[in-house]
Design a protein around this motif. Structure first.
Motif, PDB file in Angstrom:
ATOM      1  N   LEU A  66       6.506  17.143  34.702  1.00 50.39           N
ATOM      2  CA  LEU A  66       7.065  17.030  36.347  1.00 50.39           C
ATOM      3  C   LEU A  66       5.873  16.949  36.981  1.00 50.39           C
ATOM      4  O   LEU A  66       5.585  16.343  37.874  1.00 50.39           O
ATOM      5  N   PRO A  67       4.879  18.145  36.994  1.00 45.66           N
ATOM      6  CA  PRO A  67       3.673  18.226  37.668  1.00 45.66           C
ATOM      7  C   PRO A  67       2.828  16.798  37.733  1.00 45.66           C
ATOM      8  O   PRO A  67       2.464  16.352  38.712  1.00 45.66           O
ATOM      9  N   GLN A  68       2.655  16.303  36.372  1.00 50.01           N
ATOM     10  CA  GLN A  68       1.913  14.872  36.047  1.00 50.01           C
ATOM     11  C   GLN A  68       2.798  13.682  36.711  1.00 50.01           C
ATOM     12  O   GLN A  68       2.390  12.923  37.096  1.00 50.01           O
ATOM     13  N   LEU A  69       4.174  13.805  36.560  1.00 50.87           N
ATOM     14  CA  LEU A  69       5.019  12.914  37.167  1.00 50.87           C
ATOM     15  C   LEU A  69       4.767  12.736  38.549  1.00 50.87           C
ATOM     16  O   LEU A  69       4.635  11.679  39.307  1.00 50.87           O
ATOM     17  N   LYS A  70       4.573  13.863  39.319  1.00 52.72           N
ATOM     18  CA  LYS A  70       4.717  13.643  40.638  1.00 52.72           C
ATOM     19  C   LYS A  70       3.379  13.099  41.038  1.00 52.72           C
ATOM     20  O   LYS A  70       3.136  12.222  42.047  1.00 52.72           O
ATOM     21  N   ALA A  71       2.189  13.291  40.344  1.00 54.94           N
ATOM     22  CA  ALA A  71       0.820  12.935  40.597  1.00 54.94           C
ATOM     23  C   ALA A  71       0.944  11.385  40.203  1.00 54.94           C
ATOM     24  O   ALA A  71       0.291  10.744  41.035  1.00 54.94           O
ATOM     25  N   HIS A  72       1.744  10.758  39.481  1.00 58.41           N
ATOM     26  CA  HIS A  72       1.917   9.324  39.121  1.00 58.41           C
ATOM     27  C   HIS A  72       2.849   8.678  40.051  1.00 58.41           C
ATOM     28  O   HIS A  72       2.565   7.443  40.154  1.00 58.41           O
ATOM     29  N   VAL A  73       3.602   9.252  40.732  1.00 58.04           N
ATOM     30  CA  VAL A  73       4.334   8.717  41.670  1.00 58.04           C
ATOM     31  C   VAL A  73       3.495   8.189  42.914  1.00 58.04           C
ATOM     32  O   VAL A  73       3.454   7.012  43.270  1.00 58.04           O
ATOM     33  N   SER A  74       2.444   9.023  43.279  1.00 57.87           N
ATOM     34  CA  SER A  74       1.327   8.617  44.043  1.00 57.87           C
ATOM     35  C   SER A  74       0.730   7.703  43.559  1.00 57.87           C
ATOM     36  O   SER A  74       0.412   6.553  44.430  1.00 57.87           O
ATOM     37  N   ALA A  75       0.276   7.367  42.319  1.00 59.64           N
ATOM     38  CA  ALA A  75      -0.486   6.554  41.856  1.00 59.64           C
ATOM     39  C   ALA A  75       0.218   5.199  41.641  1.00 59.64           C
ATOM     40  O   ALA A  75      -0.384   4.087  42.196  1.00 59.64           O
ATOM     41  N   ALA A  76       1.325   5.489  41.421  1.00 58.75           N
ATOM     42  CA  ALA A  76       2.271   4.119  41.402  1.00 58.75           C
ATOM     43  C   ALA A  76       2.306   3.564  42.696  1.00 58.75           C
ATOM     44  O   ALA A  76       2.108   2.343  42.790  1.00 58.75           O
ATOM     45  N   LEU A  77       2.278   4.212  43.712  1.00 62.74           N
ATOM     46  CA  LEU A  77       2.523   3.441  45.242  1.00 62.74           C
ATOM     47  C   LEU A  77       1.049   3.010  45.568  1.00 62.74           C
ATOM     48  O   LEU A  77       0.957   1.892  46.387  1.00 62.74           O
ATOM     49  N   ASN A  78       0.040   3.856  45.087  1.00 63.46           N
ATOM     50  CA  ASN A  78      -1.338   3.367  45.471  1.00 63.46           C
ATOM     51  C   ASN A  78      -1.790   1.970  44.596  1.00 63.46           C
ATOM     52  O   ASN A  78      -2.485   1.275  45.156  1.00 63.46           O
ATOM     53  N   VAL A  79      -1.245   1.648  43.474  1.00 61.33           N
ATOM     54  CA  VAL A  79      -1.158   0.298  42.703  1.00 61.33           C
ATOM     55  C   VAL A  79      -0.188  -0.594  43.286  1.00 61.33           C
ATOM     56  O   VAL A  79      -0.391  -2.070  42.893  1.00 61.33           O
ATOM     57  N   GLY A  80       0.429  -0.568  44.251  1.00 56.34           N
ATOM     58  CA  GLY A  80       1.247  -1.336  44.786  1.00 56.34           C
ATOM     59  C   GLY A  80       2.885  -1.531  44.461  1.00 56.34           C
ATOM     60  O   GLY A  80       3.496  -2.523  44.640  1.00 56.34           O
ATOM     61  N   LEU A  81       3.335  -0.484  43.506  1.00 58.12           N
ATOM     62  CA  LEU A  81       4.663  -0.477  43.273  1.00 58.12           C
ATOM     63  C   LEU A  81       5.502  -0.021  44.508  1.00 58.12           C
ATOM     64  O   LEU A  81       4.933   0.764  45.435  1.00 58.12           O
ATOM     65  N   THR A  82       6.617  -0.314  44.672  1.00 53.51           N
ATOM     66  CA  THR A  82       7.564  -0.303  45.723  1.00 53.51           C
ATOM     67  C   THR A  82       8.439   0.847  45.458  1.00 53.51           C
ATOM     68  O   THR A  82       8.429   1.375  44.239  1.00 53.51           O
ATOM     69  N   PRO A  83       8.761   1.597  46.663  1.00 57.26           N
ATOM     70  CA  PRO A  83       9.572   2.805  46.206  1.00 57.26           C
ATOM     71  C   PRO A  83      10.918   2.294  45.376  1.00 57.26           C
ATOM     72  O   PRO A  83      11.416   3.291  44.626  1.00 57.26           O
ATOM     73  N   VAL A  84      11.440   0.975  45.687  1.00 54.44           N
ATOM     74  CA  VAL A  84      12.661   0.601  44.908  1.00 54.44           C
ATOM     75  C   VAL A  84      12.394   0.655  43.374  1.00 54.44           C
ATOM     76  O   VAL A  84      12.942   1.027  42.508  1.00 54.44           O
ATOM     77  N   GLU A  85      11.142  -0.105  43.016  1.00 53.61           N
ATOM     78  CA  GLU A  85      10.718  -0.084  41.648  1.00 53.61           C
ATOM     79  C   GLU A  85      10.504   1.239  40.970  1.00 53.61           C
ATOM     80  O   GLU A  85      11.063   1.387  39.967  1.00 53.61           O
ATOM     81  N   ILE A  86       9.917   2.139  41.666  1.00 53.73           N
ATOM     82  CA  ILE A  86       9.455   3.426  41.156  1.00 53.73           C
ATOM     83  C   ILE A  86      11.173   4.161  40.847  1.00 53.73           C
ATOM     84  O   ILE A  86      11.048   4.627  39.826  1.00 53.73           O
ATOM     85  N   LYS A  87      12.048   4.308  42.088  1.00 51.21           N
ATOM     86  CA  LYS A  87      13.096   4.605  41.522  1.00 51.21           C
ATOM     87  C   LYS A  87      14.005   4.129  40.368  1.00 51.21           C
ATOM     88  O   LYS A  87      14.449   4.855  39.660  1.00 51.21           O
ATOM     89  N   GLU A  88      13.933   2.880  40.357  1.00 54.01           N
ATOM     90  CA  GLU A  88      14.676   2.103  39.239  1.00 54.01           C
ATOM     91  C   GLU A  88      14.282   2.296  38.026  1.00 54.01           C
ATOM     92  O   GLU A  88      14.892   2.566  36.910  1.00 54.01           O
ATOM     93  N   ALA A  89      12.873   2.345  37.986  1.00 57.23           N
ATOM     94  CA  ALA A  89      12.126   2.895  36.625  1.00 57.23           C
ATOM     95  C   ALA A  89      12.766   4.391  36.175  1.00 57.23           C
ATOM     96  O   ALA A  89      13.214   4.557  35.034  1.00 57.23           O
ATOM     97  N   VAL A  90      12.854   5.218  37.082  1.00 56.43           N
ATOM     98  CA  VAL A  90      13.318   6.555  36.928  1.00 56.43           C
ATOM     99  C   VAL A  90      14.711   6.590  36.524  1.00 56.43           C
ATOM    100  O   VAL A  90      15.241   7.146  35.758  1.00 56.43           O
TER     101      VAL A  90
END
Length: 251
Positions: A66-90
């Protein structure tokens, strides 16, 4: 650029300038990690950074790192993924890793969203209701796997037919039909989730065929599983690649 230079550029793109805490305590280990993941793996194959971060998120959720997951949520936003895309993947993880682990992952996502002032809840991506979730889910199942679904349902023992109904209505009806991610992406993420679980090679093979059926070619599957390697290790990676090679043999 060599892999050390590439790793620095990629790390800064994903996480911003700076170094991790591990550089102070375990610099050798952190250098091995960074140079391999961000200098080699991120540049192998035919996936873009958005696809790679979606894969990373679901594998970290599966592993409950989970700590690494949290870091990669920020990374996902930084490369242009939307909040919807991130949530749907999870959310896509739930039928395979269960609700408790998925809720743990959702909590980490929400913490990042709150820090970044992303309003919760995000817009609903639901497309089915109580009356049609089974029928639409079954149709998606058949689209991915073909005639084998009818045979699987027909051959299920009477006292286990409810499991087949759950697969159609819950796994495929409640999740695969949602917006935010297309079918090819969901099926690719599912392959990565199941590969990361370990011990589910029968299902890995089925989803290799499913990926092929929806248009993900062998190169894409190899790249996706290769991207999982730093997060799930060689044994599960090699097992998953063996499944790919069995279902889609080399020419």
């Amino acid at each position: 650029m060599n892999r050390v230079e590439r790793s620095k550029d990629k790390f800064n793109q994903l996480f911003g300038e700076g170094v991790t805490a591990a550089h102070a305590t375990d610099p050798d280990f952190q250098n091995i990690l960074s140079h391999f993941i961000f200098g080699e793996v991120f540049y192998q194959g035919n996936l873009d950074d958005k696809q790679r971060e979606l894969i990373t998120l679901v594998v970290l959720a599966t592993n409950q790192t989970l700590p690494q997951l949290k870091a990669h949520v920020s990374a996902a936003l930084n490369v242009g993924l939307t909040p919807v895309e991130i949530k749907e993947a999870v959310y896509q993880c739930a039928p395979y890793i269960g609700f408790p682990k998925t809720l743990n992952a959702i909590n980490e996502v929400n913490e990042v969203f709150k820090m970044k002032n992303i309003a919760l809840p995000i817009e609903s991506q639901n497309t089915v209701d109580e009356d049609n979730r089974f029928d639409i889910g079954l149709a998606v199942q058949v689209e991915i796997f073909g005639d084998v679904i009818a045979k699987m349902r027909e051959n299920a023992p009477t006292n286990q037919k409810h499991i087949q109904d759950y697969l159609s209505a819950f796994c495929f009806g409640d999740f695969y039909t949602r917006g935010g991610l297309d079918l090819k992406t969901r099926e690719l993420l599912t392959l990565c989730i199941i590969s990361a679980l370990g011990g589910a090679e029968g299902q890995v093979k089925a989803h290799v065929q499913g990926n092929k059926n929806v248009g993900n070619d062998k190169e894409t599957l190899i790249t996706a599983i290769s991207h999982c390697l730093p997060y799930m290790g060689f044994p599960r990676t090699l097992n998953a690649l063996a499944c790919v090679n069995e279902i889609i043999p080399e020419n």
